[in-house]
Write a protein that holds these residues in place. Structure first.
Motif, PDB file in Angstrom:
ATOM      1  N   ALA A 199      60.061 -72.201 -19.157  1.00  0.00           N
ATOM      2  CA  ALA A 199      61.563 -72.508 -18.253  1.00  0.00           C
ATOM      3  C   ALA A 199      62.609 -71.890 -18.774  1.00  0.00           C
ATOM      4  O   ALA A 199      63.573 -72.178 -18.380  1.00  0.00           O
ATOM      5  CB  ALA A 199      61.124 -74.359 -18.881  1.00  0.00           C
ATOM      6  N   TYR A 200      62.719 -71.378 -19.713  1.00  0.00           N
ATOM      7  CA  TYR A 200      63.518 -70.327 -20.298  1.00  0.00           C
ATOM      8  C   TYR A 200      63.964 -69.519 -19.998  1.00  0.00           C
ATOM      9  O   TYR A 200      62.447 -68.225 -19.694  1.00  0.00           O
ATOM     10  CB  TYR A 200      64.080 -70.308 -22.274  1.00  0.00           C
ATOM     11  CG  TYR A 200      64.378 -71.879 -22.469  1.00  0.00           C
ATOM     12  CD1 TYR A 200      65.528 -72.406 -23.030  1.00  0.00           C
ATOM     13  CD2 TYR A 200      63.260 -72.612 -22.247  1.00  0.00           C
ATOM     14  CE1 TYR A 200      65.998 -73.307 -23.561  1.00  0.00           C
ATOM     15  CE2 TYR A 200      63.445 -73.855 -22.946  1.00  0.00           C
ATOM     16  CZ  TYR A 200      64.561 -74.419 -22.979  1.00  0.00           C
ATOM     17  OH  TYR A 200      65.181 -75.782 -23.571  1.00  0.00           O
ATOM     18  N   ILE A 201      65.047 -68.297 -19.652  1.00  0.00           N
ATOM     19  CA  ILE A 201      65.423 -66.737 -19.879  1.00  0.00           C
ATOM     20  C   ILE A 201      65.654 -66.361 -21.135  1.00  0.00           C
ATOM     21  O   ILE A 201      66.115 -67.082 -21.616  1.00  0.00           O
ATOM     22  CB  ILE A 201      66.637 -66.563 -18.671  1.00  0.00           C
ATOM     23  CG1 ILE A 201      66.080 -67.376 -17.086  1.00  0.00           C
ATOM     24  CG2 ILE A 201      66.931 -65.296 -18.982  1.00  0.00           C
ATOM     25  CD1 ILE A 201      67.199 -66.966 -16.334  1.00  0.00           C
ATOM     26  N   ASN A 202      65.254 -65.228 -21.408  1.00  0.00           N
ATOM     27  CA  ASN A 202      64.930 -64.943 -22.695  1.00  0.00           C
ATOM     28  C   ASN A 202      65.792 -63.672 -23.031  1.00  0.00           C
ATOM     29  O   ASN A 202      65.955 -62.369 -22.247  1.00  0.00           O
ATOM     30  CB  ASN A 202      64.142 -64.535 -23.259  1.00  0.00           C
ATOM     31  CG  ASN A 202      64.148 -64.120 -24.649  1.00  0.00           C
ATOM     32  OD1 ASN A 202      64.707 -64.209 -25.667  1.00  0.00           O
ATOM     33  ND2 ASN A 202      62.799 -63.087 -25.097  1.00  0.00           N
ATOM     34  N   TYR A 254      74.172 -63.697 -15.955  1.00  0.00           N
ATOM     35  CA  TYR A 254      73.304 -62.590 -16.807  1.00  0.00           C
ATOM     36  C   TYR A 254      73.994 -61.795 -17.846  1.00  0.00           C
ATOM     37  O   TYR A 254      73.911 -61.863 -18.754  1.00  0.00           O
ATOM     38  CB  TYR A 254      73.054 -62.115 -15.461  1.00  0.00           C
ATOM     39  CG  TYR A 254      72.067 -61.248 -15.991  1.00  0.00           C
ATOM     40  CD1 TYR A 254      70.485 -62.008 -16.814  1.00  0.00           C
ATOM     41  CD2 TYR A 254      71.958 -60.594 -16.001  1.00  0.00           C
ATOM     42  CE1 TYR A 254      69.348 -61.308 -17.274  1.00  0.00           C
ATOM     43  CE2 TYR A 254      70.835 -59.056 -16.586  1.00  0.00           C
ATOM     44  CZ  TYR A 254      69.450 -60.293 -17.574  1.00  0.00           C
ATOM     45  OH  TYR A 254      68.541 -58.901 -17.962  1.00  0.00           O
ATOM     46  N   ASP A 255      75.038 -61.421 -17.244  1.00  0.00           N
ATOM     47  CA  ASP A 255      75.645 -60.351 -17.852  1.00  0.00           C
ATOM     48  C   ASP A 255      77.035 -60.873 -18.580  1.00  0.00           C
ATOM     49  O   ASP A 255      76.829 -60.135 -19.741  1.00  0.00           O
ATOM     50  CB  ASP A 255      76.923 -59.422 -17.285  1.00  0.00           C
ATOM     51  CG  ASP A 255      76.072 -58.800 -15.943  1.00  0.00           C
ATOM     52  OD1 ASP A 255      74.796 -58.917 -15.868  1.00  0.00           O
ATOM     53  OD2 ASP A 255      76.992 -58.569 -14.805  1.00  0.00           O
ATOM     54  N   TRP A 257      68.718 -67.995 -26.210  1.00  0.00           N
ATOM     55  CA  TRP A 257      66.831 -68.767 -24.802  1.00  0.00           C
ATOM     56  C   TRP A 257      68.170 -69.879 -23.867  1.00  0.00           C
ATOM     57  O   TRP A 257      68.651 -70.831 -24.750  1.00  0.00           O
ATOM     58  CB  TRP A 257      66.530 -69.154 -25.465  1.00  0.00           C
ATOM     59  CG  TRP A 257      65.477 -68.714 -26.617  1.00  0.00           C
ATOM     60  CD1 TRP A 257      65.419 -68.425 -27.567  1.00  0.00           C
ATOM     61  CD2 TRP A 257      63.904 -67.936 -25.849  1.00  0.00           C
ATOM     62  NE1 TRP A 257      64.619 -67.297 -28.311  1.00  0.00           N
ATOM     63  CE2 TRP A 257      63.220 -67.434 -27.003  1.00  0.00           C
ATOM     64  CE3 TRP A 257      62.957 -68.416 -25.090  1.00  0.00           C
ATOM     65  CZ2 TRP A 257      61.905 -66.783 -26.955  1.00  0.00           C
ATOM     66  CZ3 TRP A 257      61.444 -67.717 -24.723  1.00  0.00           C
ATOM     67  CH2 TRP A 257      61.555 -66.511 -26.320  1.00  0.00           C
ATOM     68  N   VAL A 258      67.822 -69.086 -22.593  1.00  0.00           N
ATOM     69  CA  VAL A 258      69.013 -69.878 -21.641  1.00  0.00           C
ATOM     70  C   VAL A 258      67.491 -70.092 -20.873  1.00  0.00           C
ATOM     71  O   VAL A 258      67.388 -70.391 -20.469  1.00  0.00           O
ATOM     72  CB  VAL A 258      69.812 -69.251 -20.922  1.00  0.00           C
ATOM     73  CG1 VAL A 258      70.658 -69.792 -20.481  1.00  0.00           C
ATOM     74  CG2 VAL A 258      70.679 -68.191 -21.705  1.00  0.00           C
ATOM     75  N   LEU A 316      67.435 -63.390  -8.042  1.00  0.00           N
ATOM     76  CA  LEU A 316      68.518 -63.484  -9.093  1.00  0.00           C
ATOM     77  C   LEU A 316      68.403 -63.336 -10.259  1.00  0.00           C
ATOM     78  O   LEU A 316      66.913 -63.768 -10.579  1.00  0.00           O
ATOM     79  CB  LEU A 316      68.611 -65.253  -8.911  1.00  0.00           C
ATOM     80  CG  LEU A 316      69.358 -65.752  -8.193  1.00  0.00           C
ATOM     81  CD1 LEU A 316      69.006 -67.581  -8.374  1.00  0.00           C
ATOM     82  CD2 LEU A 316      70.631 -65.447  -8.176  1.00  0.00           C
ATOM     83  N   TYR A 317      67.716 -62.199 -10.615  1.00  0.00           N
ATOM     84  CA  TYR A 317      67.931 -61.318 -11.890  1.00  0.00           C
ATOM     85  C   TYR A 317      67.538 -62.451 -13.091  1.00  0.00           C
ATOM     86  O   TYR A 317      68.941 -62.346 -13.333  1.00  0.00           O
ATOM     87  CB  TYR A 317      68.451 -59.964 -11.665  1.00  0.00           C
ATOM     88  CG  TYR A 317      67.524 -58.983 -12.983  1.00  0.00           C
ATOM     89  CD1 TYR A 317      66.214 -58.608 -12.676  1.00  0.00           C
ATOM     90  CD2 TYR A 317      68.482 -58.773 -14.112  1.00  0.00           C
ATOM     91  CE1 TYR A 317      65.701 -57.787 -13.765  1.00  0.00           C
ATOM     92  CE2 TYR A 317      67.660 -57.785 -15.240  1.00  0.00           C
ATOM     93  CZ  TYR A 317      66.357 -57.958 -14.855  1.00  0.00           C
ATOM     94  OH  TYR A 317      65.664 -56.997 -15.922  1.00  0.00           O
ATOM     95  N   PRO A 318      66.976 -62.180 -13.729  1.00  0.00           N
ATOM     96  CA  PRO A 318      65.604 -61.790 -13.575  1.00  0.00           C
ATOM     97  C   PRO A 318      64.614 -62.833 -13.575  1.00  0.00           C
ATOM     98  O   PRO A 318      63.056 -62.414 -13.385  1.00  0.00           O
ATOM     99  CB  PRO A 318      65.517 -61.274 -15.380  1.00  0.00           C
ATOM    100  CG  PRO A 318      65.825 -62.416 -15.690  1.00  0.00           C
ATOM    101  CD  PRO A 318      67.251 -62.840 -14.845  1.00  0.00           C
ATOM    102  N   LEU A 319      64.869 -63.657 -12.664  1.00  0.00           N
ATOM    103  CA  LEU A 319      63.980 -64.304 -12.015  1.00  0.00           C
ATOM    104  C   LEU A 319      63.574 -63.450 -10.818  1.00  0.00           C
ATOM    105  O   LEU A 319      63.808 -62.641 -10.595  1.00  0.00           O
ATOM    106  CB  LEU A 319      64.477 -65.767 -11.088  1.00  0.00           C
ATOM    107  CG  LEU A 319      64.831 -66.740 -12.113  1.00  0.00           C
ATOM    108  CD1 LEU A 319      65.955 -67.848 -11.345  1.00  0.00           C
ATOM    109  CD2 LEU A 319      64.696 -67.037 -13.272  1.00  0.00           C
ATOM    110  N   ASN A 320      61.967 -64.073 -10.398  1.00  0.00           N
ATOM    111  CA  ASN A 320      60.859 -63.487  -9.759  1.00  0.00           C
ATOM    112  C   ASN A 320      61.018 -63.644  -8.132  1.00  0.00           C
ATOM    113  O   ASN A 320      60.203 -63.243  -7.180  1.00  0.00           O
ATOM    114  CB  ASN A 320      59.639 -63.122 -10.556  1.00  0.00           C
ATOM    115  CG  ASN A 320      59.731 -61.953 -11.810  1.00  0.00           C
ATOM    116  OD1 ASN A 320      61.000 -60.823 -11.359  1.00  0.00           O
ATOM    117  ND2 ASN A 320      58.782 -62.628 -12.489  1.00  0.00           N
TER     118      ASN A 320
END
Length: 964
Positions: free
Chosen positions: A150-153, A72-73, A164-165, A254-258
Motif C-alpha cells: 500500500a506504500y510507494i517506495n 512525486y518530484d 515509504w509514502v 499517476l507515475y509510479p502507479l500502474n
C-alpha cells in the motif's frame, strides 16, 4: 386641380401598394429569420457547451497529473537530500522534521503517512483527526508498515535511506475535481480500473453506468491513451435517473502507479437547449417589434436620404479633421498605423514609421518581416494563425523591432482582423506603439523586487510577518538563538499561542493599535531567549492592507550601558581598542591583495593593449586607487578629528578629473538604469589648483550615496558652478540631487556624525559604515567650505557644498612643478642596465612575491628572496646588498625586529638601505619603522612607478657615496 388631385391619389395608391408588398415580404422574412435563428441558437449553444466541457476535462486531467507529479518530484528530492546521520545531530533532526511537515502542508490532500527508514531506526509522520502532527519511532520497517504493497517506495541506495509514502488517491482525486464547476445537470466522473465513480462531497462514489457500446468505446480510447467525446445514455443510481448525455474523457497517469485513470465530464444534452424555447418566444416578440420599426424606417428612408446627402458634405469636413487629429495622436503616442492583405503582405503604412523606426514607407512595406526579431517572428506567426483559425476579431502582442540605426525597440501591436461573409480572412489594420520606456521600467522593477527580497533576508534584525488575525506567515531571522523558540515552529500559529504571557498580551495590544491607527508602534520588552535573558525593541507597522510586520532588535547592550555608565565607558575603551586592532588588521588584509592587484595593473599598462582594453584597465586602476584613498581616510579618521589632516595641493584638469570620478559609477548606473546627468556652469576654469584626492573622496562618497539610495530608473543630477573672485581664486559649488528614498527631517542633523546612518536599525535596506558623510563634512570644512543637506521622504535628497581653490592659467604660472613630475615618469622597463643594484626582497605573502618577481623581471633585476626576518638577517650577514625591501608582518621574526638586528651588525657589514614595504598604513607604524632604522616606507598597494623611483634614488645615492 382635378388632374393634380388624381396624380396625388395615384401617387398615394402606389405608395400604399408598395408598403403592403413590403409588409408581406417583411413578415415572411421575420418568420424565416425566426426559424433559422432558433436553429442556429440551439446549435451554437450545443457547440459552445461541447467546447467548454472538452477544455475543462483536459484542464482537470492535466491538473491532477501535474499535482501528483509535483508530489512525486518533492519526495524524490527529499530522499536524495536525506542523510543517514540526520537523527545524530539535534539541529539537523529539527530541520529534517520541519521539511517533513512542509511537505505534508504542501501535499495534504494526497499524503496520508510518510515513513522514513534510516539505517538504525524507522520514523513515521502523519496528521491525526484533530490535525495534530504525529511522529512515531520504530526499530524496523516491518513494525512501522504492515502492508508494504500500500506504500510507494523512494530509495537512496548510496546513503542507505528509504522513504515509504501512503497516499489517499480517493481523497486526492475527489479534492482535485471538486475545484471544477460545470453548471447544473452535469456530472464529474472518474474512470478507475474499468469502473466509473462520481464525485460527491469531494470523495469518489460508485453507482454510475454508461450505455454499454459507448462505455466500450471509452474503455478502448483510455487503454491506448486517447482523449474522446461521445454521446449516449448515463444512469445515475444515487439520484435514480437516466438521461441522454454529452460525454468527454481525458486519460491521465499517476507515475509510479500502474492503474489507468481518466477524467469523465458528462452533461445532460436536453438541458443545454431547453432554455432556448423561452428565449425564442421573447425573440419572436422582438422580431415583430423589429418589423414595425423596419416599416417605419422604410417610410422615413426616402425623406432621410435627402437630408443625409446634405449632412454628408458637412460631415466629410469633420472626418478630415478627425483624421488630422488621429495623426497628431499617433505622433504623441509614438505609434504608426499599417495595413495588410489576406496574405499578410504590407500594403500601406502611415508616415509616422519614419520617426519611430527610421524607415521610410517604401522601405518598411518591402522589408518589414526582416526587421522583426526572428524569435518574435515565429511567435507572431503562431498567434496570427491561431487568431484567424478561431475567427478572432483582434489580438495584441509585444515584440522587438529593429530600427534602421541597428538598435532594438520594444513595441506593442494591436491588430483588427477582417473577414468576408464566408468567414475568410481578408486582411487587417494594425497600430504599432513604442513601449521601450515602459518595458525597461518593468524589467527594472522585477530586478528591484528580487534585490529587495535578498536584502530583507540578509538583515540582522528579527523580522516576522503576520496576517490581520495575528497568525505568523513568514520570518527573516539571521540568529535564531535570540528567539524564544525556533522560528519555523511559529508558522501558522497565533501570537498568543507562541509567546508567553504577559508578553503576548503586550504584543497583541500593540498589534491591535497598528491595525486600528495604521501608525508605527514601538514596544520594549524582556524575554528569555535560547541564548539567555535579552531586552528587545520591536517596531510594529502595517506592511499592506492584509499583513503586519514586526522588526525586533536586541538592545540588551544599550540598556546595560544606561544602567552602568562606568561599565559602558570601560566597554567602549575595550571596543575602541578592538576597533583599532581590527582596522590595523583590515588595513593589512585589504592592502596586501590590493598591492598585487594594482601592481599587476601597472605591469599590464606596459603590454600591448587595444583601446577598449586600455579603457577597461584605466577604470580598474582608477577604482583601485579611489579605494586606496578611501581606506586611508577611514583609517586616519582620528587624524581628521584631531585637526591634523593637511591638504596636498596639486594642479589638474578639472572637468577631466570630475568625469573620471563619474566613470567609476558607470557600471552600477547602467545596471540600475539610472539617468545620471551632470552639467558645468559657464564660469568653470579649465585647470584648478587644490587637493585633488580630497575632492575626489568627497564626490565619491556623495555620488555613491546618491546611486545607492536611488531606485531603479531614478534620476541623479550633478550641477557644478564656479564663482571667480580676486582674479585667480575660485569657489566651486557642487549640487548633487537624487530621486531616492529621502531622509526624515529629524535624521538629517545626525547624518554627519561618525558611524551614524538615517536608518540605524539592523533591518535597514541600505548597508554602510556610516563614516562617508562624516569624513566628507570634515574634508569640506578643511577645504574652506560647508556641507548642506535637504531632503524629503519618498522624493529624494539634495547634497550641496562648496570648496575654495585657485585658477591655474598656464600662461601666468610656472610650469616647473609639472616638468619635475614628468621628469620622474622615466621608462622603467629593463632599467637594471642603467641602474644596477643588488636587491634583497623580504616577503611572506605568495601573491606579493609573484607580483614582485614579475615586476623585478620587467625591471631587469635578479633578486634574492627571504620569506621572514630570520632569513633576511642571515642573508644580509652572508651577502652584500645595495637595497633591502622589507615587509613588516611576517612569521618567526617581523620586519621591524629584523631591521634592529641588521642595524646592530653595521660594524661587521657595510650599511644597507632598508625600505619598509607593508600594508600597515597608520602614521604611528610609519614613524616606528623610521625610528628603528628604516630609510623609507612604502605603503601597500605600491605602484610600479614607486618601486622604480625608489631603486633609482638609492642607486644614485650609492654612486654619490662611492664618488666620495
Amino acid at each position: 386641380m382635378i388632374k393634380v388631385q388624381n396624380q396625388y391619389n395615384s401617387s398615394n395608391g402606389k405608395a400604399y401598394r408598395w408598403f403592403v408588398v413590403t409588409g408581406i415580404l417583411v413578415v415572411l422574412l421575420v418568420v424565416f429569420l425566426a426559424f433559422n435563428f432558433y436553429d442556429a441558437l440551439s446549435k451554437n449553444q450545443l457547440e459552445a457547451r461541447k467546447q467548454f466541457l472538452n477544455k475543462q476535462v483536459e484542464l482537470a486531467a492535466k491538473d491532477i497529473q501535474n499535482h501528483f507529479g509535483i508530489t512525486y518530484d518533492d519526495m524524490v528530492f527529499f530522499v536524495n537530500n536525506l542523510e543517514p546521520w540526520t537523527y545524530d545531530v539535534p539541529n539537523e533532526q529539527l530541520a529534517f522534521e520541519g521539511r517533513t511537515r512542509r511537505i505534508f502542508n504542501n501535499h495534504r490532500n494526497l499524503l496520508d503517512t510518510i515513513v522514513v527508514e534510516f539505517p538504525d531506526q524507522v520514523v513515521t509522520f502523519y496528521f491525526d483527526q484533530r490535525n495534530n502532527f504525529i511522529k512515531n519511532s520504530f526499530d524496523t520497517i516491518d513494525e512501522a508498515i504492515q502492508d508494504k504493497a500500500a506504500y510507494i517506495n523512494f530509495e537512496n541506495p548510496v546513503k542507505n535511506v528509504k522513504i515509504w509514502v501512503a497516499v489517499n488517491i480517493d481523497r486526492f482525486l475527489g479534492d482535485q475535481l471538486g475545484n471544477y464547476y460545470l453548471g447544473i445537470n452535469s456530472e464529474k466522473l472518474l474512470y478507475f480500473n474499468g469502473q466509473l465513480f462520481g464525485v460527491f462531497e469531494y470523495m469518489p462514489t460508485k453507482g454510475y453506468s454508461i450505455q454499454p457500446d459507448v462505455f466500450k468505446a471509452i474503455q478502448k480510447d483510455i487503454d491506448i491513451g486517447l482523449r474522446g467525446s461521445y454521446q449516449g445514455f448515463l444512469s445515475n443510481q444515487p439520484e435514480n435517473r437516466e438521461f441522454e448525455a454529452l460525454i468527454f474523457q481525458y486519460p491521465f497517469s499517476l507515475y509510479p502507479l500502474n492503474e489507468k485513470f481518466s477524467v469523465v465530464f458528462v452533461q445532460d444534452r436536453q438541458s443545454i437547449t431547453s432554455g432556448v424555447f423561452s428565449t425564442y418566444a421573447y425573440l419572436l416578440a422582438g422580431l415583430m417589434f423589429l418589423l414595425v420599426v423596419v416599416i417605419l424606417i422604410l417610410y422615413r428612408f426616402i425623406k432621410n436620404s435627402q437630408e443625409s446627402n446634405i449632412k454628408l458634405a458637412q460631415n466629410s469636413n469633420k472626418i478630415a479633421s478627425l483624421f488630422r487629429q488621429q495623426n497628431l495622436l499617433l505622433q504623441e503616442s509614438r505609434g504608426f498605423i499599417y495595413f495588410q492583405d489576406a496574405e499578410r503582405r504590407m500594403t500601406n503604412v502611415s508616415g509616422e514609421v519614419l520617426k519611430i523606426l527610421g524607415y521610410d514607407e517604401a522601405e518598411f512595406i518591402q522589408g518589414f518581416k526582416s526587421f522583426i526579431d526572428p524569435k518574435d517572428d515565429k511567435k507572431l506567426d503562431a498567434i496570427i494563425q491561431k487568431a484567424i483559425l478561431n475567427k478572432e476579431e483582434s489580438f495584441s502582442l509585444e515584440f522587438n523591432f529593429k530600427k534602421k540605426s541597428g538598435e532594438w525597440l520594444r513595441v506593442r501591436v494591436f491588430e483588427k482582423l477582417f473577414y468576408d461573409d464566408q468567414g475568410n480572412f481578408t486582411g487587417n489594420v494594425g497600430i504599432c506603439t513604442d513601449i521601450q520606456d515602459r518595458f525597461l521600467a518593468d524589467q527594472e522593477l522585477f530586478k528591484s523586487n528580487n534585490r529587495l527580497i535578498s536584502v530583507l533576508r540578509s538583515l540582522p534584525d528579527i523580522i516576522f510577518i503576520y496576517n490581520n488575525e495575528g497568525v505568523f506567515l513568514d520570518y527573516y531571522v539571521q540568529d535564531e538563538s535570540l528567539l524564544i523558540r525556533p522560528a519555523r515552529e511559529s508558522i501558522g500559529k497565533y501570537i498568543k499561542d507562541v509567546l508567553p504571557e504577559p508578553l503576548s498580551l503586550e504584543i497583541m495590544e500593540g498589534f491591535e493599535k497598528v491595525k486600528r491607527t495604521g501608525k508605527l508602534v514601538n514596544i520594549e520588552f524582556e524575554a528569555i531567549s535560547q541564548s539567555g535573558k535579552k531586552i528587545f525593541e520591536t517596531r510594529l507597522f502595517k506592511l499592506d492592507d492584509d499583513r503586519v510586520i514586526s522588526i525586533a532588535r536586541d538592545i540588551t547592550g544599550q540598556k546595560l550601558w544606561e544602567k552602568g555608565l562606568q561599565e559602558a565607558m570601560e566597554a567602549a575603551e575595550l571596543a575602541n581598542k578592538a576597533k583599532s586592532e581590527f582596522l590595523a588588521n583590515m588595513s593589512h588584509e585589504i592592502r596586501t591583495p590590493m598591492n598585487g592587484l594594482l601592481g599587476i595593473i601597472g605591469l599590464m599598462e606596459k603590454t600591448n593593449l587595444d583601446a577598449q582594453q586600455q579603457e577597461f584597465l584605466q577604470v580598474i586602476k582608477d577604482s583601485g586607487q579611489s579605494l586606496s584613498v578611501i581606506i586611508n581616510d577611514i583609517l586616519d579618521y582620528s587624524k581628521i578629528e584631531a585637526g591634523m589632516m593637511k591638504l596636498e595641493v596639486s594642479k589638474f584638469h578639472f572637468k577631466k578629473e570630475i568625469e573620471k570620478i563619474l566613470k567609476i559609477f558607470n557600471g552600477l548606473v547602467q545596471e540600475k538604469r539610472i539617468r545620471l546627468r551632470y552639467t558645468f556652469g559657464p564660469l568653470m576654469p579649465e585647470y584648478v589648483q587644490l587637493d585633488r584626492s580630497k575632492l575626489g573622496q568627497i564626490l565619491f562618497n556623495l555620488i555613491g550615496n546618491a546611486v545607492k539610495f536611488t531606485p531603479e530608473e531614478g534620476e541623479i543630477s550633478i550641477q557644478i558652478n564656479g564663482e571667480l573672485f580676486m582674479d585667480t581664486n575660485v569657489i566651486l559649488h557642487f549640487t548633487i540631487k537624487d530621486s531616492g528614498i529621502g531622509i526624515a527631517a529629524d535624521k538629517i542633523s545626525s547624518l554627519t556624525q561618525p558611524f551614524v546612518q538615517a536608518d540605524g536599525s539592523t533591518t535597514r535596506e541600505y548597508k554602510g559604515t556610516g563614516l562617508g558623510l562624516a569624513i566628507s563634512e570634515k574634508l569640506i570644512e578643511l577645504m574652506g567650505g560647508e556641507l548642506n543637506i535637504t531632503s524629503e521622504l519618498g522624493k529624494g535628497s539634495v547634497f550641496s557644498f562648496n570648496v575654495y581653490g585657485t585658477v591655474w592659467l598656464e600662461d601666468e604660472h610656472d610650469l616647473s612643478e609639472l616638468a619635475e613630475q614628468k621628469s620622474e615618469e622615466f621608462e622603467w622597463f629593463d632599467m637594471a642596465k642603467d641602474y644596477p643594484v643588488d636587491i634583497l626582497l623580504v616577503e611572506d605573502n605568495e601573491t606579493n612575491l609573484k607580483f614582485m618577481q614579475m615586476l623585478m623581471k620587467e625591471l631587469g633585476y635578479e633578486i634574492t628572496i627571504a620569506k621572514n626576518g630570520v632569513e633576511a638577517v642571515s642573508a644580509v650577514r652572508e651577502n652584500h646588498y645595495d637595497l633591502v625591501l622589507m615587509d613588516i608582518q611576517m612569521p618567526k621574526m617581523n620586519g621591524l625586529e629584523a631591521t634592529e638586528i641588521i642595524r646592530q651588525m653595521e660594524d661587521e657589514k657595510k650599511f644597507v638601505p632598508i625600505i619598509g614595504l607593508s600594508a600597515n598604513a597608520f602614521q604611528e607604524d610609519i614613524n616606528k619603522a623610521i625610528s628603528i632604522g628604516m630609510d623609507g616606507y612604502l605603503t601597500k598597494p605600491v605602484q610600479v612607478q614607486e618601486i622604480a623611483l625608489t631603486i633609482k634614488k638609492h642607486h644614485q645615492l650609492k654612486i654619490k657615496k662611492e664618488a666620495l
